[in-house]
Every structure is written in C-alpha cells, then in structure tokens.
Design an enzyme around this catalytic site. Structure first.
Site, short mmCIF file in Angstrom:
data_model
loop_
_atom_site.label_atom_id
_atom_site.label_comp_id
_atom_site.label_asym_id
_atom_site.label_seq_id
_atom_site.Cartn_x
_atom_site.Cartn_y
_atom_site.Cartn_z
N CYS A 18 14.87 -61.22 -32.58
CA CYS A 18 15.29 -61.86 -33.83
C CYS A 18 16.38 -61.08 -34.57
O CYS A 18 16.19 -59.93 -34.98
CB CYS A 18 14.09 -62.03 -34.75
SG CYS A 18 14.53 -62.86 -36.29
N ARG A 61 15.71 -60.39 -38.90
CA ARG A 61 14.50 -59.73 -39.42
C ARG A 61 14.73 -58.75 -40.56
O ARG A 61 13.79 -58.09 -41.01
CB ARG A 61 13.72 -59.08 -38.29
CG ARG A 61 14.55 -58.20 -37.38
CD ARG A 61 13.79 -57.92 -36.09
NE ARG A 61 14.69 -57.32 -35.11
CZ ARG A 61 14.36 -56.39 -34.26
NH1 ARG A 61 13.11 -55.95 -34.24
NH2 ARG A 61 15.24 -55.91 -33.41
N TRP A 111 15.36 -69.62 -41.32
CA TRP A 111 16.47 -70.59 -41.39
C TRP A 111 17.32 -70.39 -40.15
O TRP A 111 17.21 -69.38 -39.45
CB TRP A 111 17.28 -70.41 -42.67
CG TRP A 111 17.73 -69.01 -42.92
CD1 TRP A 111 18.85 -68.40 -42.45
CD2 TRP A 111 17.05 -68.02 -43.72
NE1 TRP A 111 18.92 -67.11 -42.90
CE2 TRP A 111 17.82 -66.83 -43.67
CE3 TRP A 111 15.86 -68.02 -44.46
CZ2 TRP A 111 17.46 -65.67 -44.34
CZ3 TRP A 111 15.50 -66.86 -45.12
CH2 TRP A 111 16.29 -65.70 -45.06
N GLU A 151 22.87 -71.17 -33.08
CA GLU A 151 21.70 -71.71 -32.37
C GLU A 151 21.89 -73.21 -32.12
O GLU A 151 21.51 -73.74 -31.09
CB GLU A 151 20.42 -71.49 -33.17
CG GLU A 151 20.07 -70.05 -33.43
CD GLU A 151 18.76 -69.93 -34.18
OE1 GLU A 151 18.79 -69.84 -35.42
OE2 GLU A 151 17.70 -69.96 -33.53
N1 ARG Z 1 16.82 -71.19 -31.21
C1 ARG Z 1 15.82 -72.13 -31.61
C2 ARG Z 1 16.46 -73.47 -31.89
O1 ARG Z 1 17.64 -73.60 -31.78
C3 ARG Z 1 15.06 -71.67 -32.84
C4 ARG Z 1 14.42 -70.30 -32.78
C5 ARG Z 1 14.10 -69.72 -34.13
N2 ARG Z 1 15.30 -69.59 -34.94
C6 ARG Z 1 15.34 -69.15 -36.20
N3 ARG Z 1 16.49 -69.12 -36.81
N4 ARG Z 1 14.24 -68.79 -36.86
O2 ARG Z 1 15.84 -74.42 -32.27
#
Ligand code: ARG
Length: 387
Positions: A83, A86, A257, A262
């Site tokens: 992560c 964090r 968030w 991602e």
């Molecule tokens: N990478 C995953 C997604 O695209 C989510 C994982 C958790 N990500 C976070 N920012 N808490 O759905």
C-alpha cells in the site's frame, strides 16, 4: 530499530508456508505487549493479561476491546507492504460489527460501510470487522473481491462485456440465480455473496444506492463522452483476512480512496481488463501503426488525466500518483523517527505510470509481512461447475 520479536516469529511462520496459526496465548500476549509499548493508554494491566490468558485457555480466543481492535487494524494497514497510501494509517475508522449474527446482518454492514466510507465525497478510510473465525479457522466470508465491482459477462462471440477480471465470479452469481439488468452494460454492479461456515453462500442485491459512480470525461473536450465510462468512488477490498493477535477475521472489508493510476493505468487500460488504450489513441488521432510513436504511453496519460479531472469535478477524493509517492516517503520518515523499519513491495509501491519520476523508484524494500496484517486467504473457490 528492530520490529517486535512477535512480528518476526509470525513472519517466519508465513515465509516457511506453515499454515498452522501461532499458539493463541503467545500471539495474544505478544500483541498486547506491542500495543502497550506503542500506546501508553492501551498498555494492558497485569490483571487484563491474566484474564486474556484465562479466556484463551477456556474458549480458545479472547475478546479484543474496541480500542485494541481499532489500533490493531491501524497496525495491519501500516504493515501492508503493497500500500502506497499508508501514511494515513492512524486515520482509519473502525466499524465494529463483530456481533453480526447472520448473512443479512453482514450485508447490512457492508452497505453501512460503503455509506460511511464515502462520506459525501470526502472519503474516510474505513474497516468493518465482522465475527472472527472460530477455533477450526473457518469464519464468515464475503465472496466478492470488492463490495462494489462491475460484472464481466461472457458473450456468445467469446468477448467479455464489462470487467474480464470478474468473469468467473459473474458466472458464479448467475449460477446462484442472480438476475442481471435486462439491458446489460459494461458497468453493471455485481451482487454480494456472503456465507457463514457450513452454510451455502447467499446472494444479496448489488449495492446500487450505496455506490457512488463517477462518469469519466476528458478535461480538454468531449473525446471520451460517448464511451460512457465510469468508475466507483470507494475501493472496498472484501476478500482478505485480517489477522490481529492471532485472531483471524475472515470477513473484514477495508477501503481508502483511489490513486488515479489504479483506474486509469490498470482497470481501464490493461489489455486483459477494459483494454481502452487503442480506442483512446484513436480518438486522439495518435499514430497506432508503430509502437515507437508511443501511442500507448500518450493514451495512458490522457486516460489518467480524465480520471483525475472527473473525480475532482465530482468532488470525490482521489490522489495522483506523484502526491501518493511523496506521502509514502513521508510515511517512511515518520516510521524511522518512531524507531520502526518500513517493509514494502517495490513492485506494488512504484506507480504503474512514470514510475521513475517518483522518489520511490530508487528505493529498496524488504517485503516481509508482519502481524497484524491483511493477508490473502484461500478463496472459497473452486466455484461449483456451471449447470
Ligand atoms: N486496485 C484496486 C482497484 O483498482 C483497489 C485496491 C485498493 N486501493 C485503494 N486505493 N485502497 O479497484
């Protein structure tokens, strides 16, 4: 600078692949000691320690107070080697639903989680803890990867409509009797599947009202408009095991968030996900006849700009990857100051876009996982064969 011996012991257990948990009394005592060392107000009295050991002797587990559980969850986040976010580990809200008695109550808890975590767009990092696994190691399970997620339908042509990553799970939901919307789309929310040990999994309606979704638009013009792209605001991972003090919480969804990559550099861009780079490149008139035109790289940047712009416009919290990397650096400094070593997975921490422009690129990380932590757990798969 060394982490507590308990943590090291747990890690050895994990690295050697032994599946048997640490002796409960040892794990509990070590966790309480660790807690006491970090937070004065949570230092357990000798009386409390004796009681805990008694409880473990008679019941096999002990009851963590809410304050202990909350700090344990925060440590689990701090120890999460994948992560980048964090730095904010102390700002994790706990929804303590250890008393949930059945599948309905877990479902209601999941909906409450999504509502609370969204928080009008000012997303709050949240973990919901449902009843722990019993002595035999089995506990309630949420079968979904995340609480909100888009279906991937297998079409007759062999193509997948929606998120290919969810195709097998979508098959399973259909097998359980899920009725998808009459007009299927690439962004249909999946139902939730919840089970208690020894019982068949049960299907619950998709969290439609609780899932805020953001239309993805490009800041410079209507380039992407008619693609009708969208993504949900709160990523709530639901399939991991939360381990604290030797206790295993097999259903403990957690969410923060998003970082824009991602969505923009993975979910919408990966060739085995929504695979949108060719279409985005086409719309921006990039030269797709040769890789050296860098059309993929340029399309990737445009897609990420669109995600950042759209979330900002919608007033929903999201972080760009440069700021996220900077915040991880601040986390590392704060941890060093607190006398703790930071563990991490370089391949997860370095963002998937312009990695070498972030300060994380040149760093090296020890990937050992310590307790408490969020860990992968055996999926409740293989799903029953399709009927
Ligand atoms: N990478 C995953 C997604 O695209 C989510 C994982 C958790 N990500 C976070 N920012 N808490 O759905």
């Amino acid at each position: 600078m060394s982490p507590c011996p308990f943590a090291r012991w747990e890690a050895v257990l994990r690295l050697t692949g032994r599946s048997r948990p640490a002796p409960p009394a040892e794990s509990a005592a070590a966790f309480l000691d660790l807690l006491g060392r970090e937070v004065r107000s949570l230092r357990p009295s000798p009386k409390r320690k004796t009681r805990v050991l008694q409880e473990i002797r008679s019941r096999g587990v002990f009851h963590l107070t809410q304050a202990e559980l909350k700090y344990g969850c925060q440590m689990a986040w701090r120890n999460s080697v994948r992560c980048i976010g964090r730095h904010f580990w102390k700002k994790l809200d706990l929804l303590d639903l250890r008393k949930a008695k059945n599948e309905e109550e877990i479902y209601a808890g999941c909906l409450q989680h999504l509502r609370q975590a969204f928080h009008g767009g000012a997303i709050r990092s949240t973990v919901t803890v449902f009843p722990s696994a019993g002595r035999d190691g089995t506990g309630p399970r949420i079968w979904n990867y995340q609480l909100s997620r888009y279906a991937g339908y297998r079409l007759k042509t062999g193509r997948i409509l929606g998120d290919p990553m969810e195709a097998t799970f979508t098959d399973f939901c259909l097998h359980l009797g899920w009725k998808p919307p009459r007009r299927k789309s690439a962004f249909d929310l999946l139902p939730l599947v919840i089970s208690f040990p020894g019982r068949s999994p049960r299907l619950f309606p998709p969290p439609l009202d609780e899932t805020v979704q953001i239309p993805i638009r490009h800041p410079d013009g209507p380039y992407l408009d008619d693609l009708d792209l969208r993504w949900y605001a709160v990523p709530a991972v639901a399939n991991m095991l939360l381990e604290i003090a030797g206790q295993r919480f097999s259903a403990a969804p957690f969410s923060g968030w998003y970082m824009e990559t991602e969505i923009g550099a993975r979910n919408l861009a990966d060739a085995d996900r929504y695979n949108l780079l060719p279409e985005v490149a086409r719309r921006f008139h990039l030269d797709r006849t040769r890789p050296a035109s860098l059309w993929k790289d340029r399309a990737l940047v445009e897609l990420n700009r669109a995600v950042l712009h759209s979330f900002q416009k919608a007033g929903v919290r999201l972080m760009d990857h440069h700021s996220a990397a900077q915040s991880h650096l601040a986390f590392e400094q704060a941890e060093r100051k607190a006398g703790r070593k930071v563990f991490g997975r370089w391949d997860w921490l370095v963002p998937p876009l312009s990695g070498s422009t972030t300060p994380l690129w040149k760093r090296a990380y020890d990937p050992t996982e310590y307790s408490p932590n969020f860990l992968p757990q055996k999926p409740p798969f293989p799903f029953p064969a399709k009927s």
